[in-house]
Scaffold this active site. Sequence first.
Site, PDB file in Angstrom:
ATOM      1  N   ASP A   1      27.206  35.332  34.182  1.00 49.67           N
ATOM      2  CA  ASP A   1      28.649  35.195  34.405  1.00 49.67           C
ATOM      3  C   ASP A   1      29.283  34.950  33.033  1.00 49.67           C
ATOM      4  O   ASP A   1      28.724  34.209  32.223  1.00 49.67           O
ATOM      5  CB  ASP A   1      28.918  33.999  35.336  1.00 49.67           C
ATOM      6  CG  ASP A   1      30.303  34.017  35.952  1.00 49.67           C
ATOM      7  OD1 ASP A   1      30.393  34.028  37.195  1.00 49.67           O
ATOM      8  OD2 ASP A   1      31.306  33.999  35.185  1.00 49.67           O
TER       9      ASP A   1
ATOM     10  N   LEU B   1      32.160  33.513  32.668  1.00 54.71           N
ATOM     11  CA  LEU B   1      33.020  32.339  32.888  1.00 54.71           C
ATOM     12  C   LEU B   1      34.499  32.643  32.621  1.00 54.71           C
ATOM     13  O   LEU B   1      35.278  31.739  32.356  1.00 54.71           O
ATOM     14  CB  LEU B   1      32.557  31.139  32.039  1.00 54.71           C
ATOM     15  CG  LEU B   1      31.136  30.644  32.323  1.00 54.71           C
ATOM     16  CD1 LEU B   1      30.819  29.411  31.474  1.00 54.71           C
ATOM     17  CD2 LEU B   1      30.952  30.288  33.812  1.00 54.71           C
TER      18      LEU B   1
ATOM     19  N   THR C   1      36.570  33.674  34.893  1.00 57.70           N
ATOM     20  CA  THR C   1      37.261  33.017  36.018  1.00 57.70           C
ATOM     21  C   THR C   1      36.338  32.028  36.736  1.00 57.70           C
ATOM     22  O   THR C   1      36.823  31.201  37.504  1.00 57.70           O
ATOM     23  CB  THR C   1      37.786  34.050  37.052  1.00 57.70           C
ATOM     24  OG1 THR C   1      36.708  34.910  37.430  1.00 57.70           O
ATOM     25  CG2 THR C   1      38.915  34.887  36.480  1.00 57.70           C
TER      26      THR C   1
ATOM     27  N   ASP D   1      28.703  38.494  28.759  1.00 56.06           N
ATOM     28  CA  ASP D   1      29.477  39.619  29.241  1.00 56.06           C
ATOM     29  C   ASP D   1      28.484  40.574  29.932  1.00 56.06           C
ATOM     30  O   ASP D   1      27.495  40.997  29.322  1.00 56.06           O
ATOM     31  CB  ASP D   1      30.129  40.295  28.020  1.00 56.06           C
ATOM     32  CG  ASP D   1      30.851  41.561  28.396  1.00 56.06           C
ATOM     33  OD1 ASP D   1      32.030  41.463  28.717  1.00 56.06           O
ATOM     34  OD2 ASP D   1      30.215  42.640  28.385  1.00 56.06           O
TER      35      ASP D   1
ATOM     36  N   ALA E   1      30.534  39.899  40.208  1.00 59.78           N
ATOM     37  CA  ALA E   1      31.478  39.719  39.099  1.00 59.78           C
ATOM     38  C   ALA E   1      32.576  40.773  39.170  1.00 59.78           C
ATOM     39  O   ALA E   1      32.286  41.969  39.211  1.00 59.78           O
ATOM     40  CB  ALA E   1      30.728  39.844  37.775  1.00 59.78           C
TER      41      ALA E   1
ATOM     42  N   SER F   1      39.830  40.152  40.667  1.00 62.44           N
ATOM     43  CA  SER F   1      40.123  40.323  42.102  1.00 62.44           C
ATOM     44  C   SER F   1      41.531  39.893  42.528  1.00 62.44           C
ATOM     45  O   SER F   1      41.748  39.562  43.688  1.00 62.44           O
ATOM     46  CB  SER F   1      39.085  39.563  42.929  1.00 62.44           C
ATOM     47  OG  SER F   1      39.192  38.192  42.677  1.00 62.44           O
TER      48      SER F   1
ATOM     49  N   TYR G   1      43.352  47.126  42.457  1.00 65.63           N
ATOM     50  CA  TYR G   1      42.125  46.372  42.762  1.00 65.63           C
ATOM     51  C   TYR G   1      41.267  47.144  43.768  1.00 65.63           C
ATOM     52  O   TYR G   1      40.083  47.395  43.535  1.00 65.63           O
ATOM     53  CB  TYR G   1      42.506  44.981  43.305  1.00 65.63           C
ATOM     54  CG  TYR G   1      41.373  44.255  43.963  1.00 65.63           C
ATOM     55  CD1 TYR G   1      40.261  43.855  43.221  1.00 65.63           C
ATOM     56  CD2 TYR G   1      41.393  43.970  45.334  1.00 65.63           C
ATOM     57  CE1 TYR G   1      39.200  43.190  43.832  1.00 65.63           C
ATOM     58  CE2 TYR G   1      40.353  43.309  45.945  1.00 65.63           C
ATOM     59  CZ  TYR G   1      39.257  42.923  45.189  1.00 65.63           C
ATOM     60  OH  TYR G   1      38.217  42.276  45.800  1.00 65.63           O
TER      61      TYR G   1
ATOM     62  N   ARG H   1      45.549  38.473  59.707  1.00 68.80           N
ATOM     63  CA  ARG H   1      44.339  38.701  58.906  1.00 68.80           C
ATOM     64  C   ARG H   1      43.122  38.200  59.664  1.00 68.80           C
ATOM     65  O   ARG H   1      43.223  37.338  60.550  1.00 68.80           O
ATOM     66  CB  ARG H   1      44.428  37.941  57.564  1.00 68.80           C
ATOM     67  CG  ARG H   1      45.511  38.443  56.625  1.00 68.80           C
ATOM     68  CD  ARG H   1      45.172  39.798  56.054  1.00 68.80           C
ATOM     69  NE  ARG H   1      46.177  40.287  55.119  1.00 68.80           N
ATOM     70  CZ  ARG H   1      47.279  40.962  55.467  1.00 68.80           C
ATOM     71  NH1 ARG H   1      47.535  41.230  56.735  1.00 68.80           N
ATOM     72  NH2 ARG H   1      48.119  41.391  54.548  1.00 68.80           N
TER      73      ARG H   1
ATOM     74  N   ALA I   1      55.024  42.331  48.211  1.00 68.91           N
ATOM     75  CA  ALA I   1      54.781  43.775  48.038  1.00 68.91           C
ATOM     76  C   ALA I   1      53.308  44.088  48.262  1.00 68.91           C
ATOM     77  O   ALA I   1      52.427  43.360  47.794  1.00 68.91           O
ATOM     78  CB  ALA I   1      55.182  44.199  46.632  1.00 68.91           C
TER      79      ALA I   1
END
Length: 320
Positions: free
Chosen positions: A31, A33, A35, A51, A71, A74, A138, A216, A277
Site C-alpha cells: 500500500d 498509504l 489514502t 507504489d 488499491a 474511489s 471512477y 441503495r 450530480a
Amino acid sequence: MKLLVTGGAGYVGSVCAARLVEAGHEVVVVDDLSTGHADAVPDGCKFVEADIAAAAGELLAEPFDGVLHFAAKSLVGESMQDPQKYWQGNVVTSLRLLDAMREHGTPRLVFSSTAATYGEPDVTPITEDAATRPTNTYGATKLAIDHAITSYATAHGIAAASLRYFNVAGAHGAFGERHTVETHLIPIVLQVALGQREQVQIFGEDWPTADGTCIRDYVHVTDLADAHLLALENTVAGQHRIYNLGNGTGFTVKQVIDACRRVTGHPIPAEVAPRRAGDPATLVASSQRARDELGWQPQRADLEVIVRDAWEFTQQRRGS
Ligand code: UFG
C-alpha cells in the site's frame, strides 16, 4: 495460500486482509498509504509501503498463489474533476500488476470492482448481464480494468474474479471506514451522532421512490470479505468470473438515517438539499450468481446490524 493484498491499509482491503489471516493464509500487504493508514494493516501481515505500479514486478518475483487487488482511487466526484488521477492510478497501475502476474506466472486474481460499472440500470435488481454504461470516470476505469482482466485471464491462464460491490458499510472489529474526506452516507450520519457535524444533508427528496430519497443496497464489509475468500477458492484457470455483491434489498436515505437514529439514540438532524450530480435513483443488486456459484451467504445483512458495527467502530476510534 501465500497472497499479495494491494491496498490492504484501506477500508475493504484491511478487513479482507484480517479475514485472510484469520483463515490461516500468509498475507503480504502492499500500500502506498496515499489514502490508507499503516495502523490499519492487520497484525500477522507483512507490510510493504510502496507504489504498486513500481513495486509489482519485484514483489511478484517471489512466488505467490494469488493477488487480491483493492488499491484504487474511489471518489466519484473527484474522478470527474481529476480523471488523470483515476486513469493513471487505477488503470495503469492495474495493467502493471497484470503484467507482473503474467511475467511471474501468478495463478489467481480477485479484483475489487464496483456497481458503478453499470451506471443507470434498466432493470432492478441488477444482474451481471446488465449493460455496463458507467456515468462517471471512477466506474469507467474499473470497467476498463475488468476488460483487461478478461483478456489476461483468457490469454495467460489466470484464474480471475471481479467482485462488484454495491454500498459497502459496517466494520469488522477494529477495522472500519476512516476516509480523510468522507462522502459516504452512513459514516457521515454517524459523525452527526458523534457531534462532529451539525446535521446531514439529504441529496434530493424528489426521486421516483416511495419517500422521494435514493435507494441503495448496503452490504456488510465482513460479508464482502467472506465473498473474497470464496472467490479465491473457486476461481478457474483461464476464466474471469464477475459477481455482484449486495443483499438484494434497497433502503432509502431516510430509512438509513432512521436506522442510525435507532442505533445511536441521537436525533440526527437532517435537511433536504439539492440532488447530487450523477446519483442514480435506485441501485439494488442481484447476488444470485455469488450465492449459486460461490455459496456466498451474507450473515450480517440486517441494516441495523451494519449500522451498529459501524457505530461501535466509530466510537472506538474516537476513544483511541
Ligand atoms: N447521500 C446523502 N447525503 C450525504 C451522502 C450521501 O443524501 O451526505 C445519499 C447519496 O445521494 C446516495 C446515498 O446517500 O443516494 C448513498 O451515497 P454514498 O455516497 O454513501 O454511496 P454511493 O451510492 O454514491 O456510492 C457507492 C460507493 C461508490 C460506488 C457506488 C456504486 O461509495 O464507490 O456506490 O454505485 F461507485
